[in-house]
Design an enzyme around this catalytic site. Structure first.
Site, PDB file in Angstrom:
ATOM      1  N   GLY A  11      33.288  48.805  27.211  1.00 17.15           N
ATOM      2  CA  GLY A  11      34.609  48.590  26.604  1.00 17.15           C
ATOM      3  C   GLY A  11      34.484  47.525  25.538  1.00 17.15           C
ATOM      4  N   GLY A  14      37.030  47.274  22.793  1.00 24.68           N
ATOM      5  CA  GLY A  14      38.420  47.263  23.263  1.00 24.68           C
ATOM      6  C   GLY A  14      39.167  45.964  22.999  1.00 24.68           C
ATOM      7  N   LEU A  16      40.684  43.917  25.172  1.00 21.41           N
ATOM      8  CA  LEU A  16      40.371  42.763  26.027  1.00 21.41           C
ATOM      9  C   LEU A  16      39.127  42.034  25.523  1.00 21.41           C
ATOM     10  CD1 LEU A  16      41.131  41.463  28.980  1.00 21.41           C
ATOM     11  CD2 LEU A  16      38.858  42.348  29.440  1.00 21.41           C
ATOM     12  N   ALA A  17      38.114  42.839  25.195  1.00 21.90           N
ATOM     13  CA  ALA A  17      36.872  42.234  24.697  1.00 21.90           C
ATOM     14  C   ALA A  17      37.162  41.412  23.451  1.00 21.90           C
ATOM     15  CB  ALA A  17      35.851  43.329  24.399  1.00 21.90           C
ATOM     16  N   VAL A  85      29.751  57.079  29.017  1.00 23.94           N
ATOM     17  CA  VAL A  85      29.452  56.554  30.358  1.00 23.94           C
ATOM     18  C   VAL A  85      29.080  57.638  31.374  1.00 23.94           C
ATOM     19  CG1 VAL A  85      30.787  54.434  30.158  1.00 23.94           C
ATOM     20  CG2 VAL A  85      31.922  56.501  30.977  1.00 23.94           C
ATOM     21  N   ASP A 176      41.101  38.405  38.516  1.00 23.80           N
ATOM     22  CA  ASP A 176      42.546  38.271  38.417  1.00 23.80           C
ATOM     23  C   ASP A 176      42.706  37.062  37.513  1.00 23.80           C
ATOM     24  OD1 ASP A 176      45.169  37.277  38.721  1.00 23.80           O
ATOM     25  OD2 ASP A 176      45.380  38.526  40.495  1.00 23.80           O
ATOM     26  N   HIS A 177      43.046  37.283  36.264  1.00 26.38           N
ATOM     27  CA  HIS A 177      42.931  36.170  35.303  1.00 26.38           C
ATOM     28  C   HIS A 177      43.882  35.019  35.646  1.00 26.38           C
ATOM     29  CE1 HIS A 177      46.390  38.034  33.311  1.00 26.38           C
ATOM     30  NE2 HIS A 177      46.543  36.937  32.605  1.00 26.38           N
ATOM     31  N   HIS A 239      48.604  39.450  40.652  1.00 28.53           N
ATOM     32  CA  HIS A 239      48.914  38.058  40.311  1.00 28.53           C
ATOM     33  C   HIS A 239      49.895  37.420  41.301  1.00 28.53           C
ATOM     34  CE1 HIS A 239      46.887  39.359  36.807  1.00 28.53           C
ATOM     35  NE2 HIS A 239      47.912  39.864  36.172  1.00 28.53           N
ATOM     36  N   LYS A 339      59.320  42.523  32.237  1.00 27.99           N
ATOM     37  CA  LYS A 339      59.112  42.492  30.795  1.00 27.99           C
ATOM     38  C   LYS A 339      60.471  42.453  30.104  1.00 27.99           C
ATOM     39  CE  LYS A 339      54.534  44.335  30.692  1.00 27.99           C
ATOM     40  NZ  LYS A 339      53.718  43.148  30.477  1.00 27.99           N
ATOM     41  N   LYS A 344      59.495  33.738  28.092  1.00 24.72           N
ATOM     42  CA  LYS A 344      58.230  33.798  28.831  1.00 24.72           C
ATOM     43  C   LYS A 344      58.130  32.556  29.692  1.00 24.72           C
ATOM     44  CE  LYS A 344      53.196  34.058  28.192  1.00 24.72           C
ATOM     45  NZ  LYS A 344      52.847  35.176  29.057  1.00 24.72           N
TER      46      LYS A 344
HETATM   47  C1  BG6 Z   1      48.292  41.423  32.880  1.00 25.85           C
HETATM   48  C2  BG6 Z   1      49.266  42.553  32.857  1.00 25.85           C
HETATM   49  O1  BG6 Z   1      47.517  41.455  34.053  1.00 25.85           O
HETATM   50  O2  BG6 Z   1      48.990  40.178  32.825  1.00 25.85           O
HETATM   51  C3  BG6 Z   1      50.169  42.468  31.637  1.00 25.85           C
HETATM   52  O3  BG6 Z   1      48.575  43.780  32.852  1.00 25.85           O
HETATM   53  C4  BG6 Z   1      50.799  41.108  31.539  1.00 25.85           C
HETATM   54  O4  BG6 Z   1      51.152  43.474  31.660  1.00 25.85           O
HETATM   55  C5  BG6 Z   1      49.769  40.006  31.658  1.00 25.85           C
HETATM   56  O5  BG6 Z   1      51.469  41.022  30.298  1.00 25.85           O
HETATM   57  C6  BG6 Z   1      50.400  38.645  31.718  1.00 25.85           C
HETATM   58  O6  BG6 Z   1      49.401  37.686  31.597  1.00 25.85           O
HETATM   59  P1  BG6 Z   1      49.692  36.260  30.975  1.00 25.85           P
HETATM   60  O7  BG6 Z   1      48.422  35.529  31.101  1.00 25.85           O
HETATM   61  O8  BG6 Z   1      50.151  36.471  29.569  1.00 25.85           O
HETATM   62  O9  BG6 Z   1      50.808  35.692  31.807  1.00 25.85           O
END
Ligand code: BG6
Length: 494
Positions: A11, A14, A16-17, A85, A176-177, A239, A339, A344
């Site tokens: 990817g 992409g 994300l990358a 792939v 899970d960022h 999350h 959303k 935010k």
């Molecule tokens: C992602 C979701 O995991 O997290 C997105 O797929 C969402 O839909 C995003 O916008 C939110 O992340 P952050 O870091 O901007 O709060």
């Protein structure tokens, strides 16, 4: 410690990358965590050349570079391989390239594979990595996997089994960022480094807990993915349940990967799995309609690109989780995410119970608001601002004796926030260090799906009356009624 490693990013062209991975790798390079002995292979379908790939990579770090030369040297570590792939022969050429880069940069066979593409292919990719001999190098082999990890418990389990054929649990880094965010990591500091809170952290002193992840953006270009996923799978399964487990877990015996995991899993296991009937009273879903905020107009969800005109996908979830253990029995954990909300903001409110008797209440004729004191609330601000606040009651200045809420407020300065490593940078470094603390273990993923699956199943049986909230608001009325039914309200009212 120096990190000799070959990254292979599936990817590589992409979003994300480009938005996250390349800038994060560059920051690690700038800080010296990556020196000159690393290489990156980007793969994807598009037929790019190395030169074009490097141009793209340089474009993603434009704002971070100190000189053009620095950017070029960094980008010279990047190689592109067009890749299907599903085609095994492509892995043979990938292996050839990997072996030659290993030699060239003296990487000692260390390999980190990053799967940043459609999850449909995760299983196929890992099985080919093994069958084509890519994992036979001397060093470590780790795989970083982006969400979504499956689309329900059954598919996640199948995916996990496929990956387990190739990588052991210790070699799998499920991202899970949110776990890389500074203030999410701070939850443990607040809880376990402050007796003032930990002593109160239970159902005797806490009335309810509120977790908000509000986004002001709509689905933007991600309608195709989002319309199949919805807010429940996109945000709650991962999350929100991760945050909840960090808030609810027992203190670990040591602050280590193993001990934290053990406690998080126990907390997730104690979350009540609802019956379909219970889902109806404890969870609310919503979808945004066209709306207006100040002078901005927003399209409704169904008008967004790649979204079905009659879509029944939720863009908002509010709900109440209950945790059936000694510490939390009876304390609702309310969650809210969506959303196109008013603004935010990710913030957690810990709402403490009232004092046993309000001695400041004047007499029985006092209105309801005077009978109750404002609640003490600990707020953890995750983003965009970072910090904590604590609401207390003080005396209003002057004669007489009225109480007044006051706030102790701490925020990290803008400068600190700007210089804080981004979540992906921290998580990439953790993966390079072999530290899985801030990644999700299979048992956590599995339990989160079990919790969420019943909600999904209950919802799928009925067609929702969508859209039901205007873009720019904080969701449907039912989300307010949910707390009102318990005698509470959302603390955060943007
Ligand atoms: C992602 C979701 O995991 O997290 C997105 O797929 C969402 O839909 C995003 O916008 C939110 O992340 P952050 O870091 O901007 O709060």
């Amino acid at each position: 410690m120096e990190k000799k490693v070959l990254f292979t990013i599936f990817g590589g062209t992409g979003d994300l990358a480009q938005r996250k991975l390349y800038p994060s790798l560059f920051r690690l390079y700038k800080k010296g965590d990556l020196k000159e002995d690393f290489a990156v292979i980007g793969t994807a379908r598009r037929p790019w050349s190395d030169d074009h790939y490097r141009e793209v990579v340089m474009g993603t770090i434009e704002d971070l570079i100190e000189s053009k030369e620095q950017a070029e040297t960094f980008a010279s570590h990047f190689y592109y391989q067009s890749h299907d792939v599903t085609d095994t022969t492509h892995y043979d050429s990938l292996k050839e390239l990997a072996d030659s880069l290993d030699q060239k940069y003296q990487l000692e066979g260390n390999q980190l594979f990053y799967l940043a593409m459609s999850p449909n292919f995760f299983g196929t990719i890992v099985s080919h990595l093994k069958s084509q001999g890519m994992l036979e190098t001397e060093g470590y082999h780790r795989v970083v996997i982006e969400k979504p990890f499956g689309s329900d418990y059954a598919s996640a389990k199948q995916l996990n089994e496929e990956i387990n054929q190739v990588f052991s649990e210790q070699e799998i880094y499920r991202i899970d960022h949110y776990l890389g965010k500074e203030m999410i990591q701070n939850i443990s500091a607040i809880r376990f480094a402050n007796n003032i809170f930990e002593s109160q952290w239970n159902n005797r002193y806490i009335d309810n807990v509120q977790i908000n992840i509000a986004e002001d953006l709509g689905v933007e270009e991600r309608g195709g993915y989002y319309d199949k996923s919805g807010a429940l799978k996109d945000m709650v399964q991962n999350h929100i349940l991760q945050i909840l487990s960090l808030l609810a877990m027992e203190p670990p015996v040591a602050f280590s990967e193993k001990e934290l995991r053990t406690e998080k899993i126990k907390a997730l296991n104690a979350i009540r799995i609802y019956s379909e009937e219970e889902v109806k009273t404890n969870f609310v879903r919503g979808q945004y309609a066209h709306g207006q905020l100040e002078d901005q107009q927003f399209a409704g969800y169904r008008e967004e690109m790649n979204v079905a005109e009659d879509s029944a996908t939720e863009t908002f979830v509010a709900g109440k989780f209950l945790i059936d253990n000694f510490r939390w029995s009876g304390v609702p954990f309310y969650v809210r995410t969506g959303k196109r909300l008013t603004e935010k903001g990710t913030r957690i409110n810990i709402v403490f119970k009232q004092v046993p008797v309000n001695v400041f209440k004047k007499d029985v004729t006092d209105c309801e608001s005077k009978k109750k004191l404002a609640p003490n609330v600990l707020t953890i601000y995750i983003q965009p601002t970072e910090g904590f606040s604590l609401s207390l009651n003080g005396k209003e200045i002057g004669q007489g004796f009225d109480t007044l809420p006051v706030k102790l407020d701490y925020r990290n300065s803008t400068e600190i926030v700007e210089n804080t490593p981004e979540a992906y940078e921290k998580l990439l470094l953790d993966a390079l260090n072999g530290d899985g603390t801030n990644f999700t273990h299979w048992d956590e993923v599995a339990q989160s799906w079990r919790i969420v699956d019943v909600i999904r199943h209950a919802w799928d049986k009925e067609t929702p009356d969508f859209p039901n909230y205007s873009a720019g608001t904080m969701g449907p009325k039912a989300a307010y009624d949910l707390l009102a039914a318990d005698g509470f309200e959302w603390i955060w009212k943007p």
